[in-house]
Motif scaffolding. Structure first.
Motif, mmCIF file in Angstrom:
data_model
loop_
_atom_site.group_PDB
_atom_site.id
_atom_site.type_symbol
_atom_site.label_atom_id
_atom_site.label_comp_id
_atom_site.label_asym_id
_atom_site.label_seq_id
_atom_site.Cartn_x
_atom_site.Cartn_y
_atom_site.Cartn_z
ATOM 1 N N VAL A 122 -40.800 -10.185 -11.192
ATOM 2 C CA VAL A 122 -40.387 -11.186 -10.213
ATOM 3 C C VAL A 122 -40.253 -10.478 -8.879
ATOM 4 C CG1 VAL A 122 -38.648 -12.903 -9.601
ATOM 5 C CG2 VAL A 122 -39.119 -12.429 -12.018
ATOM 6 N N ALA A 123 -41.059 -10.895 -7.899
ATOM 7 C CA ALA A 123 -41.026 -10.287 -6.577
ATOM 8 C C ALA A 123 -39.659 -10.493 -5.926
ATOM 9 C CB ALA A 123 -42.123 -10.869 -5.696
ATOM 10 N N LYS A 124 -39.288 -9.573 -5.067
ATOM 11 C CA LYS A 124 -37.988 -9.573 -4.407
ATOM 12 C C LYS A 124 -37.639 -10.938 -3.809
ATOM 13 C CE LYS A 124 -35.538 -6.481 -1.275
ATOM 14 N NZ LYS A 124 -35.719 -5.322 -0.414
ATOM 15 N N GLU A 125 -38.613 -11.573 -3.175
ATOM 16 C CA GLU A 125 -38.351 -12.865 -2.529
ATOM 17 C C GLU A 125 -38.151 -14.007 -3.524
ATOM 18 O OE1 GLU A 125 -42.892 -12.252 -2.350
ATOM 19 O OE2 GLU A 125 -41.110 -11.015 -2.025
ATOM 20 N N ASN A 126 -38.419 -13.761 -4.807
ATOM 21 C CA ASN A 126 -38.266 -14.796 -5.833
ATOM 22 C C ASN A 126 -37.136 -14.510 -6.818
ATOM 23 O OD1 ASN A 126 -40.403 -16.413 -4.892
ATOM 24 N ND2 ASN A 126 -41.867 -15.033 -5.855
ATOM 25 N N THR A 127 -36.376 -13.440 -6.588
ATOM 26 C CA THR A 127 -35.327 -13.076 -7.542
ATOM 27 C C THR A 127 -34.204 -14.123 -7.615
ATOM 28 O OG1 THR A 127 -34.257 -11.644 -5.904
ATOM 29 C CG2 THR A 127 -35.772 -10.586 -7.474
ATOM 30 N N HIS A 128 -34.156 -15.038 -6.674
ATOM 31 C CA HIS A 128 -33.169 -16.131 -6.753
ATOM 32 C C HIS A 128 -33.422 -17.027 -7.968
ATOM 33 C CE1 HIS A 128 -36.573 -17.973 -4.636
ATOM 34 N NE2 HIS A 128 -36.155 -19.111 -5.165
ATOM 35 N N LYS A 129 -34.606 -16.945 -8.556
ATOM 36 C CA LYS A 129 -34.934 -17.736 -9.752
ATOM 37 C C LYS A 129 -34.299 -17.159 -11.013
ATOM 38 C CE LYS A 129 -39.661 -18.779 -8.179
ATOM 39 N NZ LYS A 129 -41.073 -18.604 -8.601
ATOM 40 N N ILE A 130 -33.786 -15.938 -10.933
ATOM 41 C CA ILE A 130 -33.175 -15.286 -12.093
ATOM 42 C C ILE A 130 -31.746 -15.805 -12.248
ATOM 43 C CG2 ILE A 130 -32.426 -13.100 -13.094
ATOM 44 C CD1 ILE A 130 -34.753 -11.761 -11.563
ATOM 45 N N LYS A 131 -31.483 -16.375 -13.413
ATOM 46 C CA LYS A 131 -30.156 -16.914 -13.742
ATOM 47 C C LYS A 131 -29.616 -16.152 -14.954
ATOM 48 C CE LYS A 131 -31.016 -20.104 -10.694
ATOM 49 N NZ LYS A 131 -30.726 -19.806 -9.340
ATOM 50 N N LYS A 132 -28.395 -16.419 -15.308
ATOM 51 C CA LYS A 132 -27.768 -15.719 -16.433
ATOM 52 C C LYS A 132 -28.549 -15.887 -17.735
ATOM 53 C CE LYS A 132 -23.327 -14.937 -18.564
ATOM 54 N NZ LYS A 132 -21.897 -15.177 -18.520
ATOM 55 N N ASN A 133 -29.150 -17.067 -17.949
ATOM 56 C CA ASN A 133 -29.861 -17.320 -19.210
ATOM 57 C C ASN A 133 -31.370 -17.066 -19.116
ATOM 58 O OD1 ASN A 133 -30.470 -19.558 -17.627
ATOM 59 N ND2 ASN A 133 -30.371 -21.002 -19.334
ATOM 60 N N GLY A 134 -31.846 -16.476 -18.042
ATOM 61 C CA GLY A 134 -33.268 -16.156 -17.923
ATOM 62 C C GLY A 134 -33.825 -16.524 -16.559
ATOM 63 N N LEU A 135 -35.139 -16.602 -16.504
ATOM 64 C CA LEU A 135 -35.848 -16.922 -15.266
ATOM 65 C C LEU A 135 -36.191 -18.400 -15.257
ATOM 66 C CD1 LEU A 135 -37.295 -15.819 -12.688
ATOM 67 C CD2 LEU A 135 -39.320 -15.561 -14.103
ATOM 68 N N HIS A 136 -35.882 -19.066 -14.170
ATOM 69 C CA HIS A 136 -36.177 -20.493 -14.038
ATOM 70 C C HIS A 136 -37.262 -20.658 -12.975
ATOM 71 C CE1 HIS A 136 -32.945 -22.232 -16.558
ATOM 72 N NE2 HIS A 136 -32.502 -20.996 -16.431
ATOM 73 N N GLY A 137 -38.503 -20.759 -13.450
ATOM 74 C CA GLY A 137 -39.662 -20.827 -12.582
ATOM 75 C C GLY A 137 -40.630 -19.722 -12.949
ATOM 76 N N ALA A 138 -41.746 -19.712 -12.277
ATOM 77 C CA ALA A 138 -42.812 -18.765 -12.614
ATOM 78 C C ALA A 138 -42.512 -17.354 -12.109
ATOM 79 C CB ALA A 138 -44.128 -19.241 -12.025
ATOM 80 N N PRO A 139 -42.724 -16.361 -12.975
ATOM 81 C CA PRO A 139 -42.715 -14.989 -12.479
ATOM 82 C C PRO A 139 -43.981 -14.753 -11.659
ATOM 83 C CG PRO A 139 -43.199 -15.030 -14.840
ATOM 84 C CD PRO A 139 -42.971 -16.444 -14.402
#
Length: 175
Positions: A85-102
């Motif tokens: 997950v690129a730095k600008e997309n790390t906001h998609k990382i939540k406690k239970n996983g990634l929400h959205g495309a890596p």
């Protein structure tokens, strides 16, 4: 009297599974798999170790390895072998996983899941905009690289024992 209601959706069933369960939600179907083979795990460790060192050293974002849930929609929650997950997309990382495309996915093929990696999962990765998709055959070390060009995957190259990511600007050799 206590009445317990069953989960209403397959996503709720999936989310109710014990932590670490090797299960994916693919097209609203639970797909369970046995633990990966030793060659699979060896290749996973080699690639992920080198990639993680590179990503951290260059402050590029985050790398995760399976089992790690990636939520695409209510019918598709995958556990790719490696996700970046690129730095600008790390906001998609939540406690239970990634929400959205890596930004990048690497799947190490296994007999139990290869048809999904080459089929349904590849289609979802393409649809949701995963920029690079790598398939690695652990026995032969053959690597197939797909790049998202004009919203469609194009097979760019097939190599042996090498990941050459244009997105990350790195080549990883593995045994």
């Amino acid at each position: 009297m206590n009445v317990i209601s069953p989960p209403g959706t397959m996503l709720q069933v999936f989310e109710g599974l014990p932590e670490g369960t090797l299960c994916q939600l693919i097209n609203n179907q639970l797909v369970m798999s046995p633990a990966p083979s030793d060659p699979h795990q060896s290749v996973l460790l080699d690639i992920s170790t080198d990639l993680n060192i590179f990503v951290k050293k260059n402050n590029l974002g985050a790398l995760r390895i399976a089992p790690y849930d990636v939520y695409f929609n209510k019918e598709n929650v995958f556990q790719p072998d490696i996700v970046f997950v690129a730095k600008e997309n790390t906001h998609k990382i939540k406690k239970n996983g990634l929400h959205g495309a890596p930004d990048l996915v690497i799947e190490i093929l296994s007999p139990a899941t290869e048809k999904y990696d080459r089929g349904n999962k590849k289609e979802i990765y393409e649809k949701y905009g995963v920029k690079e998709y790598w398939l690695v055959e652990p026995e032969s070390k053959q690597v197939t690289f797909y790049s998202l060009i004009n919203d469609e995957y194009v097979e760019v190259e097939v190599k042996k024992a090498m990941i050459n990511s244009k997105l990350l600007g790195v080549s990883i050799n593995f045994n």
